[in-house]
Design a protein around this motif. Structure first.
Motif, PDB file in Angstrom:
ATOM      1  N   ASP A  52      -8.044   9.833  -9.486  1.00 26.34           N
ATOM      2  CA  ASP A  52      -8.180  11.413 -10.436  1.00 26.34           C
ATOM      3  C   ASP A  52      -6.545  11.846 -11.086  1.00 26.34           C
ATOM      4  O   ASP A  52      -6.512  11.737 -11.683  1.00 26.34           O
ATOM      5  CB  ASP A  52      -8.443  12.621 -10.111  1.00 26.34           C
ATOM      6  N   ASN A  53      -6.190  10.558 -10.223  1.00 28.69           N
ATOM      7  CA  ASN A  53      -4.023  10.981 -10.802  1.00 28.69           C
ATOM      8  C   ASN A  53      -3.897  10.267 -11.932  1.00 28.69           C
ATOM      9  O   ASN A  53      -3.284   9.175 -12.172  1.00 28.69           O
ATOM     10  CB  ASN A  53      -3.266  10.568  -9.679  1.00 28.69           C
ATOM     11  N   GLU A  54      -3.833  11.363 -12.963  1.00 33.41           N
ATOM     12  CA  GLU A  54      -3.514  10.217 -14.456  1.00 33.41           C
ATOM     13  C   GLU A  54      -2.524  10.009 -14.331  1.00 33.41           C
ATOM     14  O   GLU A  54      -2.028   8.716 -14.459  1.00 33.41           O
ATOM     15  CB  GLU A  54      -3.352  11.273 -14.929  1.00 33.41           C
ATOM     16  N   ARG A  55      -1.161  10.852 -13.193  1.00 39.03           N
ATOM     17  CA  ARG A  55       0.434   9.945 -13.270  1.00 39.03           C
ATOM     18  C   ARG A  55       0.183   8.614 -12.874  1.00 39.03           C
ATOM     19  O   ARG A  55       0.672   7.832 -13.115  1.00 39.03           O
ATOM     20  CB  ARG A  55       0.889  10.260 -12.937  1.00 39.03           C
ATOM     21  N   SER A  56      -0.644   7.971 -11.577  1.00 39.48           N
ATOM     22  CA  SER A  56      -0.985   6.670 -10.867  1.00 39.48           C
ATOM     23  C   SER A  56      -1.173   5.849 -11.581  1.00 39.48           C
ATOM     24  O   SER A  56      -0.693   5.091 -11.968  1.00 39.48           O
ATOM     25  CB  SER A  56      -1.915   7.489  -9.618  1.00 39.48           C
TER      26      SER A  56
ATOM     27  N   ASN B 217     -10.490   5.136 -18.056  1.00 41.95           N
ATOM     28  CA  ASN B 217      -9.853   5.578 -17.715  1.00 41.95           C
ATOM     29  C   ASN B 217      -8.155   4.738 -18.147  1.00 41.95           C
ATOM     30  O   ASN B 217      -7.158   4.723 -18.683  1.00 41.95           O
ATOM     31  CB  ASN B 217      -9.263   6.308 -16.070  1.00 41.95           C
ATOM     32  N   ALA B 218      -8.654   3.763 -17.300  1.00 40.19           N
ATOM     33  CA  ALA B 218      -7.604   3.008 -18.007  1.00 40.19           C
ATOM     34  C   ALA B 218      -7.795   2.462 -19.854  1.00 40.19           C
ATOM     35  O   ALA B 218      -6.772   2.757 -20.137  1.00 40.19           O
ATOM     36  CB  ALA B 218      -8.593   1.064 -17.758  1.00 40.19           C
ATOM     37  N   ALA B 219      -8.896   3.261 -20.532  1.00 41.24           N
ATOM     38  CA  ALA B 219      -8.652   2.819 -21.620  1.00 41.24           C
ATOM     39  C   ALA B 219      -7.976   3.886 -21.991  1.00 41.24           C
ATOM     40  O   ALA B 219      -7.292   3.870 -22.721  1.00 41.24           O
ATOM     41  CB  ALA B 219      -9.881   3.462 -22.456  1.00 41.24           C
ATOM     42  N   GLU B 220      -8.055   5.086 -21.564  1.00 38.85           N
ATOM     43  CA  GLU B 220      -7.127   6.456 -21.990  1.00 38.85           C
ATOM     44  C   GLU B 220      -5.389   6.022 -21.693  1.00 38.85           C
ATOM     45  O   GLU B 220      -4.959   6.382 -22.690  1.00 38.85           O
ATOM     46  CB  GLU B 220      -7.585   7.496 -21.138  1.00 38.85           C
ATOM     47  N   THR B 221      -5.432   5.544 -20.116  1.00 29.41           N
ATOM     48  CA  THR B 221      -3.703   5.356 -19.860  1.00 29.41           C
ATOM     49  C   THR B 221      -2.833   4.230 -20.996  1.00 29.41           C
ATOM     50  O   THR B 221      -2.134   4.021 -21.324  1.00 29.41           O
ATOM     51  CB  THR B 221      -4.373   4.751 -18.878  1.00 29.41           C
ATOM     52  N   LEU B 222      -4.270   3.457 -21.058  1.00 30.64           N
ATOM     53  CA  LEU B 222      -2.950   2.411 -22.316  1.00 30.64           C
ATOM     54  C   LEU B 222      -3.045   2.743 -23.003  1.00 30.64           C
ATOM     55  O   LEU B 222      -1.610   2.283 -24.250  1.00 30.64           O
ATOM     56  CB  LEU B 222      -4.540   1.203 -22.180  1.00 30.64           C
TER      57      LEU B 222
ATOM     58  N   ASN C 234       1.096  -0.790   0.230  1.00 29.03           N
ATOM     59  CA  ASN C 234       0.173  -0.103   0.056  1.00 29.03           C
ATOM     60  C   ASN C 234       0.752   1.448  -0.125  1.00 29.03           C
ATOM     61  O   ASN C 234       0.750   2.833  -0.378  1.00 29.03           O
ATOM     62  CB  ASN C 234      -0.860   0.081   1.546  1.00 29.03           C
ATOM     63  N   HIS C 235       1.451   1.389   0.004  1.00 28.50           N
ATOM     64  CA  HIS C 235       3.083   2.238   0.605  1.00 28.50           C
ATOM     65  C   HIS C 235       3.478   2.613  -0.826  1.00 28.50           C
ATOM     66  O   HIS C 235       3.890   3.767  -1.313  1.00 28.50           O
ATOM     67  CB  HIS C 235       4.270   2.154   2.110  1.00 28.50           C
ATOM     68  N   LEU C 236       3.746   1.159  -1.214  1.00 25.77           N
ATOM     69  CA  LEU C 236       4.491   1.535  -2.508  1.00 25.77           C
ATOM     70  C   LEU C 236       3.380   1.803  -3.803  1.00 25.77           C
ATOM     71  O   LEU C 236       3.841   2.900  -4.733  1.00 25.77           O
ATOM     72  CB  LEU C 236       5.179   0.286  -2.845  1.00 25.77           C
ATOM     73  N   VAL C 237       2.006   1.870  -3.155  1.00 26.52           N
ATOM     74  CA  VAL C 237       0.812   1.783  -4.669  1.00 26.52           C
ATOM     75  C   VAL C 237       1.102   3.965  -4.407  1.00 26.52           C
ATOM     76  O   VAL C 237       0.690   4.208  -5.388  1.00 26.52           O
ATOM     77  CB  VAL C 237      -0.449   1.339  -3.721  1.00 26.52           C
ATOM     78  N   LEU C 238       1.018   4.362  -3.041  1.00 26.16           N
ATOM     79  CA  LEU C 238       0.995   5.503  -2.621  1.00 26.16           C
ATOM     80  C   LEU C 238       2.126   6.092  -3.699  1.00 26.16           C
ATOM     81  O   LEU C 238       2.273   7.856  -4.157  1.00 26.16           O
ATOM     82  CB  LEU C 238       1.153   6.224  -1.136  1.00 26.16           C
ATOM     83  N   ALA C 239       3.632   5.997  -4.081  1.00 29.23           N
ATOM     84  CA  ALA C 239       4.578   6.434  -4.713  1.00 29.23           C
ATOM     85  C   ALA C 239       4.684   6.258  -5.560  1.00 29.23           C
ATOM     86  O   ALA C 239       5.163   6.961  -6.675  1.00 29.23           O
ATOM     87  CB  ALA C 239       5.312   5.819  -3.577  1.00 29.23           C
ATOM     88  N   LEU C 240       3.624   5.226  -6.343  1.00 32.99           N
ATOM     89  CA  LEU C 240       3.036   5.508  -7.821  1.00 32.99           C
ATOM     90  C   LEU C 240       3.010   7.024  -8.403  1.00 32.99           C
ATOM     91  O   LEU C 240       3.787   6.621  -9.664  1.00 32.99           O
ATOM     92  CB  LEU C 240       2.435   4.470  -8.756  1.00 32.99           C
ATOM     93  N   GLY C 241       2.342   8.209  -8.071  1.00 30.56           N
ATOM     94  CA  GLY C 241       1.666   9.040  -8.222  1.00 30.56           C
ATOM     95  C   GLY C 241       2.751   9.774  -8.321  1.00 30.56           C
ATOM     96  O   GLY C 241       2.754  11.041  -7.905  1.00 30.56           O
ATOM     97  N   ASP C 242       4.086   9.634  -7.854  1.00 32.31           N
ATOM     98  CA  ASP C 242       5.177  11.535  -7.078  1.00 32.31           C
ATOM     99  C   ASP C 242       5.368  11.555  -8.361  1.00 32.31           C
ATOM    100  O   ASP C 242       5.620  11.475  -9.213  1.00 32.31           O
ATOM    101  CB  ASP C 242       6.614  10.542  -6.407  1.00 32.31           C
ATOM    102  N   THR C 243       5.892  12.505  -8.232  1.00 33.54           N
ATOM    103  CA  THR C 243       6.442  14.031  -9.155  1.00 33.54           C
ATOM    104  C   THR C 243       7.522  13.591  -9.594  1.00 33.54           C
ATOM    105  O   THR C 243       8.009  13.732 -10.486  1.00 33.54           O
ATOM    106  CB  THR C 243       5.747  15.193  -8.827  1.00 33.54           C
TER     107      THR C 243
END
Length: 367
Positions: free
Chosen positions: A283-287, A317-322, A244-253
């Protein structure tokens, strides 16, 4: 999490064959395994001269002395001398029987079955030292009987060294007072305290908050180097309980932070899939982008409908990100998504296939 390691998976299987309730942590798992080995040899009384209790104490002392000397191996005679020096009789028989039951291996040079078994015996030895005064903490002043060291001072020195980390973690799963143990470790090695808290016996909520304030809370630091240090420590553990902590870091700038978290989650594999799928609703597209990339590293990109269930917004969101990843493995899942029940998902999917530019999408798009 434990069963990721082949040795521990085998020990869990052994516990199940004995019909026991599975242990709650790694220290308990090793302790039960040792007890099983010693119980099993009692079925061959013609081969056994020394009781399990005495043997366990002797091997604990042997492991502890070797640990203090920063070594894992010694010759047979040295092992017998170490055991005899602790006023334990039948040292010859203890070494011989431990070689027969498999807790010790080797010929002239001997060592424990596995380094983690050695480290568990170290934890058992230290637990034995502190057990008398555990209720009132008078054990802090009990001398180790080796080099005149006091255990509190020793713990703080040991906690600084990777050499002692596993033994201290296993000890945290064996003692009845893990909070006190952790508060000794916390000032000198917060990450070892964190490791003890997630791998050992349950600690109080205040203890957990104190640990997190010094470790994972720094994922929210304004200092990117601080955040990077946190993610690297979590990566070094490779523990499913850090997901869970690592998932939080996925959206880091910072790309270094996000990419380190992504690589670690990919190595952890299947246990990370559900938390990563949950990110696709953010909502975070980077994440979302990094989560999709990480899922792709674990297994083939999933079909979008699997990610969104009854939530069209997640599927959009998933379709756009892919489509933005540029990875051709996303083409087939997106083609399947052209049949989605939501018109907006279908429109975004068509755009994403256009971005990827793969000829496999031409006929499905025309259809």
């Amino acid at each position: 999490g434990l069963s990721h390691t082949p040795l521990l998976l085998w020990m869990i299987k052994e516990a199940a064959l004995f019909g026991e309730e599975l242990p709650g942590n790694r220290g308990q798992l090793f302790d039960r395994f040792i007890d099983q080995v010693l119980r099993r040899e009692q079925k061959q009384p013609e081969l056994v001269q020394v009781s399990p209790v005495v043997k366990k104490e002797a091997l604990g002392y042997l492991a502890f002395v070797l640990q203090m000397e920063h070594r894992l191996v010694c010759d047979q005679q040295t092992a017998k001398t170490i055991i005899s020096n602790n006023s334990i009789q039948h040292a010859d028989a203890i070494v011989r029987e431990s070689l027969l039951n498999g807790l010790l291996v080797g010929e002239q040079k001997i060592h424990f079955l596995h380094q983690a078994v050695h480290e568990d015996f170290v934890g058992l030895r230290v637990k034995g030292i502190i057990s008398v005064g555990i209720q009132d903490h008078s054990w802090l002043n009990v001398r180790l009987g080796l080099k005149g060291l006091q255990i509190e001072r020793s713990f703080r020195e040991w906690a600084k060294e990777d050499w002692w980390s596993e033994s201290i973690v296993q000890l945290s799963g064996l003692v009845d007072d893990p909070d006190r143990l952790i508060y000794m470790v916390l000032p000198v090695n917060p990450w070892l305290a964190y490791w003890c808290a997630i791998e050992g016996n349950t600690v109080e909520e205040d203890t957990r908050k104190s640990i997190e304030a010094k470790t994972v809370a720094r994922l929210r630091s304004a200092d990117v180097e601080e955040r990077l240090r946190v993610v690297r420590e979590l990566a070094r553990m490779e523990n499913p309980r850090t997901i869970n902590h690592l998932v939080l870091a996925l959206g880091d700038t910072d790309d270094r932070v996000a990419n380190t978290a992504s690589r670690t989650l990919a190595r952890l594999g299947q246990p990370t899939v559900s938390p990563l799928q949950a990110v696709l609703g953010d909502d975070n597209e980077r994440s979302r982008r990094v989560a999709i990339r990480t899922l792709g590293a674990i297994w083939q990109f999933p079909e979008v409908y699997q990610l969104g269930d009854n939530a069209p917004e997640v599927r959009r969101n998933a379709a756009e990100t892919l489509g933005k990843l540029g990875d051709q493995r996303a083409v087939e899942p997106l083609i399947a998504t052209l049949r989605d029940s939501d018109a907006e998902v279908r429109r975004i999917t068509a755009d994403s296939l256009g971005n990827l530019g793969d000829s496999r999408a031409a006929e499905p798009l025309l259809a």
